[in-house]
Each structure stands twice: as C-alpha cells, then as structure tokens.
Design an enzyme around this catalytic site. Structure first.
Site, mmCIF file in Angstrom:
data_model
loop_
_atom_site.group_PDB
_atom_site.id
_atom_site.type_symbol
_atom_site.label_atom_id
_atom_site.label_comp_id
_atom_site.label_asym_id
_atom_site.label_seq_id
_atom_site.Cartn_x
_atom_site.Cartn_y
_atom_site.Cartn_z
ATOM 1 N N ARG A 166 27.644 50.966 18.779
ATOM 2 C CA ARG A 166 26.935 52.253 18.657
ATOM 3 C C ARG A 166 25.832 51.938 17.671
ATOM 4 N NH1 ARG A 166 23.799 55.730 17.681
ATOM 5 N NH2 ARG A 166 24.215 57.933 17.338
ATOM 6 N N HIS A 180 21.908 53.663 13.071
ATOM 7 C CA HIS A 180 21.312 55.006 13.091
ATOM 8 C C HIS A 180 21.654 55.762 11.816
ATOM 9 C CE1 HIS A 180 25.441 55.909 14.247
ATOM 10 N NE2 HIS A 180 25.216 57.171 13.986
ATOM 11 N N HIS A 229 21.648 60.247 10.302
ATOM 12 C CA HIS A 229 21.448 61.653 10.691
ATOM 13 C C HIS A 229 21.553 62.551 9.475
ATOM 14 C CE1 HIS A 229 25.763 60.953 10.919
ATOM 15 N NE2 HIS A 229 25.558 60.131 11.920
ATOM 16 N N GLU A 281 29.009 61.989 8.313
ATOM 17 C CA GLU A 281 29.820 61.619 9.487
ATOM 18 C C GLU A 281 31.186 61.167 9.011
ATOM 19 O OE1 GLU A 281 28.167 58.968 12.521
ATOM 20 O OE2 GLU A 281 29.949 57.701 12.338
ATOM 21 N N HIS A 336 24.043 53.537 9.288
ATOM 22 C CA HIS A 336 25.306 52.844 9.574
ATOM 23 C C HIS A 336 25.350 52.369 11.015
ATOM 24 C CE1 HIS A 336 25.744 57.224 10.114
ATOM 25 N NE2 HIS A 336 26.488 56.926 11.171
ATOM 26 N N GLU A 381 24.836 64.831 18.866
ATOM 27 C CA GLU A 381 24.905 63.373 18.947
ATOM 28 C C GLU A 381 23.658 62.809 19.635
ATOM 29 O OE1 GLU A 381 26.810 61.181 17.667
ATOM 30 O OE2 GLU A 381 26.485 59.419 18.945
#
Ligand SMILES: *[C@@H]1O[C@H](CO)[C@@H](O)[C@H](O)[C@H]1NC(C)=O
Ligand SMILES: *[C@@H]1O[C@H](CO)[C@@H](O)[C@H](O)[C@H]1NC(C)=O
Ligand SMILES: *[C@@H]1O[C@H](CO)[C@@H](O)[C@H](O)[C@H]1NC(C)=O
Ligand SMILES: *[C@@H]1O[C@H](CO)[C@@H](O)[C@H](O)[C@H]1NC(C)=O
Ligand SMILES: CC(=O)N[C@H]1CO[C@H](CO)[C@@H](O)[C@@H]1O
Length: 456
Positions: free
Chosen positions: A165, A168, A170, A174, A213, A238
C-alpha cells in the site's frame, strides 16, 4: 385500512360532538370515548379517584413479554415479521438472506421504540464497493455509507504477500488492527526520526495525522495479509489520501530533478499516475530501520496487542489498549472483547466518546438507548460495523453458539465506560429501590466491581 378509517371517522365525530354537543348529550359522547380509549390503549383515563394509582406507580409497569430475537441468524427458514400477536406475514417478494441476518429489524423487541436520530447503526463491509488492484483490494465505510458514524471511518484492506500500500499520508491519524497475516510498516516523523516494524494477527499500528507511512505484506503467511484501518474522522476517504506517485506525477519533472539534484532522465521510470496498491518482492520479516542520524521515533508506532494477556471476566475477556500503554496512539483507544455464548457485555455507556465497533466472529445483539423513549436493536456478525454515539446506553449480547469477538474503538486518548450495575451498587440502596421497586435483598447482590462482560 378499514379499521384505521373507522377510527379516524370516530375521532372526527367525537371531536365535533365534544365541541358542539349540548350538555344533555355529554353522557352519550363520554361513554363512546371510554370505549374507544380502552380498546386502543391501556391508559386509565376513565378511572375515578378511588382507584388512583399509588404515588410510586405513576406509569404502567414494564412488560414481561418475551423479547428474544424471533429467529437465529443461522436460520434456513423464511422469517416473518411477527412477534406474539403483533405483525403479519409478508405477502410480497423479499430479500430473505438479509432478513435472516436481521431478526431484530424485521421483528423488533417490543421494548424498541422509534429510530436512532443519526440513522442505522449497522453497516456490513459486504455492502461497500471494493477497489480491486493488482496485489490486493480495499473497501471502506465512512459517513456517506453510515451517516450516524460522524467521528470515525474504517477500511478493510487486503495485500498479497509482498504487495505494497504505497507511501502516503493523510489529514487524519490512522489506527490499525491486523486481522490476518503479517505487515511491515515504515514511517518518518516531522523531525526526521524513522520507524520500521513487522506486526502480526491481533497487533496494532498508529500513525499521527500527516505523518508519511507505507504498509507491505511479508510472506510469513504465504497469502499475505488483511487488516482493519480506523480513522478519527467520519468524513475520511481512502480515495483521497496523499500518494507519493500521485504527487510526483503532478509535479513538473524539471522541478523534481532540481529538488533532488539529479538529471531529468534519472526519472525516466517515474509512474505517470498513482500506484495505490501494487505487487512487489516480499520484504524480510527481520528488516530493521535504515540508520537514522536523528534516531528513531520516541514512541513506537506499533503495539503487539497479541502479546498481551486478556483480563478474564465472568462471561468472556477484555484487553484495553489506549495512550497509557500505546503512547503514540493519542486519538484512538480500543477494547478487544470476547463474549462466550449466553454471556453479555454489560449495560453501560461511554461518557464522552462515540464507539465504532467491528465484529470479528460470532453473533451479537445490541440495543442502543438514545434517550427520549427511543431505542433500537441491531444484530451483528463477522465483517459488520456498528456505531454507538457517546452517552447512548447499550449492551452486546452473544446470541450465537460461538465466541463473540469484537473491537470497541474510540476517537480518544483514554478508554472510559460507565457501568449501570456499578452505578446502582454505589448509591444508597433506598434510592435504587424508590426507582425500580426492587427488594433490598436483590440490590445487595449488585456487584460494586465493574463486570464488563457478565456470564450467562
Ligand atoms: C397502593 O398500595 C397499597 C399498599 O401497598 C395497596 O394495598 C393498594 O392496592 C395499592 N393501590 C393500587 C391502585 O395499586
Ligand atoms: C437460537 O439459538 C439458541 C442457542 O442455541 C437457542 O437457545 C434458541 O432457542 C434459538 N432461537 C430460536 C428462535 O430458534
Ligand atoms: C445453535 O445450535 C443449535 C443446535 O445445533 C441450533 O438449533 C441453533 O439454531 C444454533 N444457534 C445459532 C445462533 O446458530
Ligand atoms: C463481584 O465481581 C468480582 C469481579 O468479577 C468478583 O470477583 C466477585 O466475586 C463478585 N462479588 C460478588 C459478591 O458476586
Ligand atoms: C503473553 C505473551 O505472549 N507474552 C510474551 C510477549 O513477548 C515476550 C518477549 O518479546 C515474551 O517473553 C512473552 O512471553
């Protein structure tokens, strides 16, 4: 329908007569009124002063009607919306599997009343649209699927062994719980301190808002991994995280080359759009963080909840992890609860924080009390999400034959709950007696210790 119309007609006639009728006809109309009232409600409007209720009996007593679920979610039958003398059979076509799974929506207990003001408190991930990628998938629940869940959102993500994944960040924090397999996580904080760790089933991670992360499945499980992500904002999506490749694909290459002090051609293989989830070679499970002149983050971004003994309780067990033990996790707290068949997470509420619930196994039944005479019951099984707004009284009853396992997740630093039994055992018994009409003997058995999960 016919009964409804005759009732309305009767009510119109009565209201007309009570306004317009002369005194001499009052006797007739009042006897008609009595008939209507007694046939449609239990209110003792017509009773005289001689049979006035005693002071403590200002309202009718609570009903003893059986209010268990009318069928088990494993039923193979075609369930009908009937409870005792209430309801009627279904005449038209129906989605039978959904009705089998929701006995307390189709045939609610008579203690239910109205609907939760925020909307339905159940969302199965099975109803979320899935985003399929080479190497895995992700599906989400946020305020758009479940409007009541304003304070948290969730994602169920699957990565094949080696799949990444992508790097990224945000706006929200998280938090994650590993459902299956092993995940290697990396991060670097705002002071340039790095972090790398590998976590397995039942373990957690937490990245503060805006901290970059990555997540990658190792091959310790040949199938890779699956995990649950929770974000501390119900509006999180997401699909709108900040991806490394998305940013660079939207930055002039000259700028990129200048930034890193390279030639433009060094970037010949730069992806032209975001990768999101993509396959890669599995990393070593023993990998350690790159040598960092600034050192490592002071509080680890992972927590080995699997390596924590659960507190045994009369009807199950609990593990609570919040910022007291998992120091980095300042905005998410969790209670990992098991309830054995017949047991129940006791009647309680959370004083200031909403609960986002995730069901891992078994079958649970929850009634949420929203004040103002409003209460609604929902049934949950593996893969379902529940939501309980702060202060709403509730319980979680195991109504199946298997262990019920779920996570209570809160947008907070410290886990808190108020136990009904503990409350009522720690105030003068007389006060409890005046409210509930219980014997002193019964009250003396209330436990002063918070039970968390009671036995059958
Ligand atoms: C009120 O309480 C008295 C004494 O307990 C009892 O005899 C009486 O029946 C009660 N009245 C009603 C209406 O319940
Ligand atoms: C559901 O299952 C429980 C546990 O086996 C059983 O006691 C109960 O009678 C069942 N309820 C119905 C309505 O079939
Ligand atoms: C539990 O097992 C019994 C006996 O096999 C069955 O009748 C019942 O429906 C089961 N209950 C649930 C909730 O699966
Ligand atoms: C009260 O609960 C505690 C903790 O579950 C238990 O150890 C104790 O035996 C209980 N006391 C009584 C009187 O039931
Ligand atoms: C309960 C449990 O699994 N405890 C283990 C946690 O990890 C340490 C070492 O890392 C072990 O010694 C414990 O037995």
């Amino acid at each position: 329908m016919a009964r409804f119309f005759s009732f309305v007609l009767c009510a119109i006639l009565l209201s007309t007569s009570s306004v317009a009728a002369p005194a001499s006809s009052a006797k007739t109309s009042s006897s008609t009124t009595t008939t209507v009232v007694t046939s449609s409600s239990t209110a003792s409007i017509a009773s005289g002063t001689s049979s006035a209720p005693n002071a403590s009996e200002t309202v009718p007593l609570a009903s003893d009607n059986p209010n268990n679920p009318e069928w088990n979610v494993t039923t193979s039958e075609d369930p009908q919306p009937i409870r005792g003398s209430l309801g009627a059979t279904i005449m038209a076509e129906q989605n039978i599997p959904l009705q089998q799974q929701n006995p307390d929506l189709l045939a609610p207990p008579t203690t239910d009343s109205g609907m939760l003001p925020g909307g339905n408190a159940k969302w199965p991930f099975s109803l979320s649209s899935n985003r399929l990628q080479t190497g895995g998938w992700a599906r989400q629940q946020n305020i758009h699927q479940m409007p009541i869940a304003t304070s948290m959102a969730g994602v169920d993500m699957r990565l094949e062994a080696g799949a990444i994944r992508e790097l990224h960040w945000h706006k929200t924090s998280e938090w994650a719980f590993v459902l299956s397999g092993y995940v290697q996580v990396t991060s670097v904080d705002q002071l340039g301190r790095n972090y790398l760790d590998t976590v397995g089933p039942g373990d957690l991670w937490y990245f503060p808002p805006g901290i970059p992360h990555s997540l990658q499945a190792t091959d310790q499980n040949p199938d890779g991994c699956e995990f649950l992500l929770v974000f501390d904002n119900g509006d999180f999506s997401e699909d709108s995280t900040f991806q490394l490749t998305d940013w660079l694909a939207h930055t002039p290459k000259e700028v990129i080359a200048k930034n890193f002090g390279t030639t433009i051609s060094a970037w010949n293989n730069l992806p032209g759009k975001e990768l999101y989830i993509f396959p890669a070679a599995p990393p070593s499970p023993d990998a350690t963080a790159v040598k960092d002149p600034a050192g490592q983050v002071p509080n680890p971004f992972t927590f080995k909840m699997s390596n924590m003994s659960a507190t045994p309780l009369a009807g199950g067990s609990v593990k609570i992890v919040d910022s007291r033990t998992f120091k980095a996790s300042t905005t998410i707290a969790v209670a990992d609860v098991t309830v054995e068949p017949g047991g129940m997470r006791e009647l309680h509420w959370h004083p200031t924080q909403d609960e986002w619930t995730y069901y891992i196994s078994g079958t649970g039944r929850v009634t949420e009390f929203a004040s103002s005479g409003t209460a609604q019951t929902f049934d949950y099984e593996a893969g379902d999400i529940g939501f309980v707004p702060a202060t709403y009284g509730h319980y979680v009853e195991n109504i199946g034959n298997d262990t019920l396992h779920f996570l209570e997740i809160f947008n907070t630093d410290i886990f808190q709950d108020v136990s009904l039994q503990q409350w009522l055992s720690l105030i003068p018994p007389q006060l409890v007696q005046e409210h509930l009409g219980l014997s002193s003997e019964t009250i003396s058995h209330f436990n002063k210790t918070k039970q968390v999960v009671v036995g059958p």
